[in-house]
Scaffold this motif. Structure first.
Motif, short mmCIF file in Angstrom:
data_model
loop_
_atom_site.label_atom_id
_atom_site.label_comp_id
_atom_site.label_asym_id
_atom_site.label_seq_id
_atom_site.Cartn_x
_atom_site.Cartn_y
_atom_site.Cartn_z
N ASP A 56 1.17 -1.11 0.03
CA ASP A 56 0.13 0.35 -0.02
C ASP A 56 1.20 1.25 -0.09
O ASP A 56 1.90 0.89 0.66
N GLY A 57 1.07 1.79 -1.11
CA GLY A 57 1.22 3.35 -1.06
C GLY A 57 0.82 4.63 -1.95
O GLY A 57 -0.19 4.79 -2.44
N TYR A 58 1.55 4.82 -2.60
CA TYR A 58 1.52 5.72 -4.07
C TYR A 58 2.74 5.35 -4.25
O TYR A 58 3.83 5.24 -4.96
N ALA A 59 1.73 5.44 -6.57
CA ALA A 59 2.76 5.35 -7.87
C ALA A 59 2.87 6.03 -7.74
O ALA A 59 2.30 7.10 -8.35
N LEU A 60 4.77 6.62 -8.40
CA LEU A 60 5.15 7.85 -9.00
C LEU A 60 5.88 7.88 -10.58
O LEU A 60 5.41 6.70 -10.92
N ALA A 61 5.79 8.40 -11.36
CA ALA A 61 5.78 8.43 -11.83
C ALA A 61 7.46 8.03 -12.90
O ALA A 61 7.76 7.73 -13.75
N GLN A 62 8.43 8.61 -11.80
CA GLN A 62 9.90 8.04 -11.49
C GLN A 62 10.60 8.21 -10.40
O GLN A 62 9.89 8.74 -9.65
N ALA A 63 11.75 7.69 -10.17
CA ALA A 63 12.75 7.40 -9.10
C ALA A 63 12.95 9.50 -8.99
O ALA A 63 12.52 9.85 -9.82
N THR A 64 12.06 9.62 -7.52
CA THR A 64 12.57 11.51 -7.27
C THR A 64 12.88 11.43 -6.14
O THR A 64 12.94 10.08 -4.46
N PRO A 65 13.50 12.23 -5.51
CA PRO A 65 13.81 12.90 -4.08
C PRO A 65 13.36 12.86 -2.38
O PRO A 65 11.84 13.05 -2.78
N ALA A 66 14.11 12.62 -1.51
CA ALA A 66 13.60 12.43 -0.18
C ALA A 66 13.11 14.57 -0.90
O ALA A 66 13.94 15.21 -1.24
N GLN A 67 12.50 14.97 0.28
CA GLN A 67 11.77 15.79 0.37
C GLN A 67 10.19 16.51 -0.96
O GLN A 67 10.28 17.70 -0.30
N SER A 68 10.65 15.64 -1.96
CA SER A 68 9.46 16.86 -2.57
C SER A 68 8.60 16.18 -2.39
O SER A 68 7.63 15.52 -2.03
N SER A 69 7.30 17.15 -2.58
CA SER A 69 5.59 16.87 -2.78
C SER A 69 5.63 16.92 -4.28
O SER A 69 5.31 17.65 -5.13
N LEU A 70 4.16 15.46 -4.03
CA LEU A 70 3.72 15.46 -5.11
C LEU A 70 1.64 15.42 -4.66
O LEU A 70 1.53 15.48 -3.76
N LYS A 71 1.54 16.60 -5.84
CA LYS A 71 0.30 16.29 -5.79
C LYS A 71 -0.56 14.75 -6.30
O LYS A 71 -0.20 14.35 -6.88
N ILE A 72 -1.66 13.92 -4.75
CA ILE A 72 -2.58 13.02 -5.33
C ILE A 72 -3.52 13.10 -6.14
O ILE A 72 -4.84 14.31 -6.09
N VAL A 73 -3.73 12.31 -8.01
CA VAL A 73 -4.95 12.96 -8.66
C VAL A 73 -5.04 11.88 -8.71
O VAL A 73 -6.05 11.58 -9.74
N GLY A 74 -5.36 10.54 -8.25
CA GLY A 74 -6.15 9.40 -8.73
C GLY A 74 -5.79 8.32 -7.58
O GLY A 74 -5.03 8.35 -6.93
N GLU A 75 -6.77 7.08 -7.99
CA GLU A 75 -6.66 6.54 -7.46
C GLU A 75 -6.14 4.74 -8.12
O GLU A 75 -7.40 4.48 -8.97
N SER A 76 -5.17 4.32 -7.30
CA SER A 76 -5.47 2.23 -8.16
C SER A 76 -5.74 1.32 -7.17
O SER A 76 -5.05 1.32 -6.30
N ALA A 77 -6.84 0.49 -7.43
CA ALA A 77 -7.40 -0.88 -6.07
C ALA A 77 -6.90 -2.13 -7.40
O ALA A 77 -7.10 -1.84 -8.53
N ALA A 78 -7.26 -3.04 -6.43
CA ALA A 78 -7.00 -4.12 -6.42
C ALA A 78 -8.54 -4.84 -7.33
O ALA A 78 -9.62 -4.26 -7.12
N GLY A 79 -8.47 -4.51 -8.56
CA GLY A 79 -10.11 -4.56 -9.33
C GLY A 79 -10.37 -3.25 -10.12
O GLY A 79 -11.12 -3.44 -11.06
N SER A 80 -9.44 -2.09 -9.78
CA SER A 80 -10.26 -1.13 -10.47
C SER A 80 -8.91 -0.21 -10.53
O SER A 80 -8.28 0.77 -9.89
N PRO A 81 -8.35 -0.74 -11.85
CA PRO A 81 -6.97 0.45 -12.28
C PRO A 81 -7.67 1.59 -12.79
O PRO A 81 -9.13 2.07 -12.50
N PHE A 82 -6.19 2.69 -12.76
CA PHE A 82 -5.83 4.04 -12.50
C PHE A 82 -5.93 4.02 -13.87
O PHE A 82 -5.19 3.48 -14.98
#
Length: 407
Positions: A58-84
């Motif tokens: 459980d967590g957050y999927a990112l587009a690329q490797a990202t350094p610590a202290q970066s801030s990212l906006k949550i724009v969607g969700e992928s759950a088992a059986g309900s992909p983003f």
């Protein structure tokens, strides 16, 4: 004639069976009924597992490797059986659950414990490297690979794997037709009245019970009288309707022990007498197209002979590859053991594990072949070598857990 060592007799049996394999029909069984049966054909994986790239946490999927202290906006969700199904821009991420599909636009997953969430944004508390926490398509099973080969004895875990592949039924070898019968005018059936010169037949019920763990349909032919003509007639009948014939009693050298003589008339004897105590008389042969195993009448001898020679042979005849072998390991004796050199001694014992992981073995009293209670009290055999004499407490011996004692 010298007695045959145990290992040599096991090889004799295995070689004869290998040289004359039994042609078995297959049957298709629902998956839930197939455990403990021998596969009749290879099983090829129809789908990959995982079938897509999925998140391991459980967590957050990112587009690329990202350094610590970066801030990212949550724009969607992928759950088992309900992909983003959308896409990500720079500085965006999606919430993702364990087992959910990782979108093609994402290359890594950061676990939720490594972020601080502030509304619809997260702040990374550690660097998020590429390819973290992702299970990739086919990394466990690839579509088209051989999952299980013909001859495998299906296990409960195999049923789980096959169900995960969407397989609802499998082809297995049919069970062996195993005929069993007892010999002896002195035998009475359990549940019937008994007179002073009789004993109850404990061997045939014991064989019934042991065969339940084998790929066998049992044909119970009852009890034979101590009569050569009747024995020959019954062996002909047994051979015609079974793949394996198994008898108890009548294989020694007494005046009324007719089985070995009858087997020689009806078929062929490949072996007689093994360097083993209990159970020296042990007949292995053929009755036409059926295999024959003749066990001694002493109950403990038959019990031990089945475990050392017949169980593996039945699986081999049924097509199992490899042939299952019993578990054996070392244990230290807790008391002195008497043994005469010349025959391997299969003594009954209680084994237990010490706090340091080693095992100890305690014999279950007197070891005569008629003492059935000691077998019931035991949970293992002690396999004492043919050349061995008396053994002292503390010496290491080979033990073989009884098949049914450790579940």
């Amino acid at each position: 004639m010298p007695l045959t060592p145990i290992a040599e007799l096991q090889t004799i049996i295995q070689t004869h069976i290998a040289n004359r394999p039994l042609a078995l029909d297959s049957q298709t069984l629902p998956l839930a009924q197939a455990a403990g049966r021998v596969l009749a054909e290879d099983i090829i994986a129809p789908v990959s597992i995982p079938s897509s790239n999925v998140s391991a946490m459980d967590g957050y999927a990112l587009a690329q490797a990202t350094p610590a202290q970066s801030s990212l906006k949550i724009v969607g969700e992928s759950a088992a059986g309900s992909p983003f199904t959308g896409s990500l821009k720079a500085g965006e991420c999606i919430r993702i659950m364990t087992g959910a599909t990782v979108p093609a636009c994402c290359s890594t997953v950061v676990i939720q414990e490594n972020v601080i969430r502030e509304g619809d944004c997260i702040v990374l508390q550690q660097d998020a490297p590429d390819a973290a926490n992702i299970r990739y398509t086919g990394e466990e099973i690839q579509a088209g690979q051989t999952l299980f080969a013909a001859g495998r004895i299906l296990r409960h875990a195999d049923i789980m794997v096959l169900a995960a592949q969407g397989i609802a039924s499998v082809a297995v070898q049919r069970k062996l037709r195993v005929a069993i019968l007892s010999t002896g005018n002195e035998l009475a059936e359990a549940g019937s009245p008994i007179v002073a010169h009789q004993i109850y037949d404990s061997n045939r019920p014991m064989l019934h019970s042991k065969l339940r763990d084998c790929p066998a349909d049992i044909i119970d032919l009852g009890k034979l009288p101590d009569n050569l003509a009747a024995t020959v007639q019954m062996l002909h009948q047994a051979a015609e309707q079974s793949d394996v014939v198994m008898t108890s009693g009548g294989v020694s050298v007494g005046d009324y022990d007719y089985l070995r003589q009858a087997v020689a008339q009806v078929g062929t004897i490949h072996h007689y007498k093994v360097a083993m105590k209990p159970g020296k008389p042990f007949v292995f042969g053929q009755l036409g197209s059926a295999w024959y195993f003749g066990l001694p009448g002493n109950p403990v001898s038959g019990f031990v002979g089945f475990d050392l020679f017949i169980r593996a042979a039945l699986w081999q005849i049924a097509g199992a590859t490899p042939i299952p072998q019993p578990l054996r390991f070392q244990a230290a004796l807790t008391r002195n053991v008497k043994k005469a050199a010349g025959r391997a001694d299969i003594q009954r014992a209680i084994i237990s594990q010490n706090s340091d992981g080693t095992w100890q073995a305690t014999p279950t009293g007197k070891q005569d072949s008629h003492r059935i209670l000691g077998v019931s009290q035991a949970n293992a055999y002690m396999i004492l070598p043919q050349e061995s004499g008396d053994l002292a407490a503390g010496e290491w011996v080979t033990v073989q857990p009884l098949h049914e004692a450790f579940l």
